[in-house]
Design an enzyme around this catalytic site. Structure first.
Site, PDB file in Angstrom:
ATOM      1  N   SER A 230      16.408 -49.459 -17.091  1.00  0.00           N
ATOM      2  CA  SER A 230      17.942 -49.972 -17.825  1.00  0.00           C
ATOM      3  C   SER A 230      19.102 -49.540 -17.516  1.00  0.00           C
ATOM      4  CB  SER A 230      17.350 -50.342 -19.292  1.00  0.00           C
ATOM      5  OG  SER A 230      17.814 -49.029 -20.009  1.00  0.00           O
TER       6      SER A 230
ATOM      7  N   LYS B  83      20.873 -45.023 -23.856  1.00  0.00           N
ATOM      8  CA  LYS B  83      21.809 -46.270 -23.766  1.00  0.00           C
ATOM      9  C   LYS B  83      23.174 -45.812 -23.795  1.00  0.00           C
ATOM     10  CE  LYS B  83      18.816 -49.871 -23.269  1.00  0.00           C
ATOM     11  NZ  LYS B  83      17.620 -48.739 -22.981  1.00  0.00           N
TER      12      LYS B  83
END
EC number: 3.4.21.88
Length: 240
Positions: A160, A198
């Site tokens: 991701s 993230k």
């Protein structure tokens, strides 16, 4: 290695099946683990299935099969009738904030240009995996990569963050921190259960955990659900 919640749920399912031969419902599991919603149970069930502890049987409601129990399991750990997992004492498998055991130190006292940093397990760059705190080994990194503060390393699993140059199998170097600025890439602990790598953003009073891959959606959480565990300061990649 299971988190505390995963182990509690596994033992609860195991005990219920021994008693009645029928797995507990998701509502029963949610109440037993004192979780706010069934989505947390879905995540725990998925994690246990991925680790090979349970199996979901297709085309059958509430069909779960316990395949194995933790290696540390013994009759003394067996839950009692009326067992409430949320009151088990001790820290075995309990998700903890990822913190290095000690400040990073020079790998060689006569050569301070390199520093030994503890590798604390794996971090998800994708769908969050269970938080892991386990000093598996140490790695040596250039001292000028670190700067001040305490540091630890995590092995990346998932894709991701590929647009930020972070790939599956990379090792990220993290400076221990509890706060972050918008745009920082952080280790975030969600609901004290899941750790993920993230980009940190703010959306009003909420916190957004933003992927660097258009295939993944930005996840929005209330500020009390996310704890910053550190900020990315470096990356190591091995070519085989």
């Amino acid at each position: 290695m299971l988190t505390r919640k995963q182990q509690e749920l596994l033992l609860f399912i195991h005990e219920r099946m021994k008693e009645s031969g029928v797995p507990p419902s998701f509502d029963e599991m949610k109440d037993a683990l004192d979780l706010a919603s069934k989505s947390g149970i879905h995540r725990l069930i998925t994690a246990l299935e991925e680790r090979g502890f349970i199996r979901r049987l297709p085309n059958r409601a509430r069909a779960l099969e316990v395949i194995k129990l933790p290696e540390a399991y013994s009759p003394s750990l067996q839950p009692r009738r009326g067992f409430s997992p949320s009151v088990i004492e001790g820290s075995l498998g309990k998700p903890q904030p990822v913190q290095p055991p000690a400040p990073a130190k020079p790998a060689n006292e006569d050569n301070s240009s390199s520093v030994s940093v503890p590798v604390m397990g794996r971090i998800a760059a994708g769908v969050p995996i269970s938080a892991i705190q386990n000093n598996t080994h140490d790695i040596t990194v250039p001292a000028d990569m670190l700067g001040s503060g305490e540091h630890y390393a995590l092995e990346v699993k998932g894709d991701s963050m590929i647009d930020a140059g972070i790939f599956d199998g990379d090792t990220v170097i993290i400076r221990n921190a509890t706060t972050a600025n918008p745009g920082d890439i952080v280790v975030a602990l969600v609901d004290d259960e899941e750790a993920t790598l993230k980009r940190f953003r703010r959306k009003g009073a909420s916190i957004a955990l933003e992927a660097a891959n258009p295939a993944y959606e930005t996840r929005i959480f209330g500020p009390d659900r996310v704890k910053v565990q550190g900020k990315l300061v470096g990356l190591i990649r091995r070519y085989h």
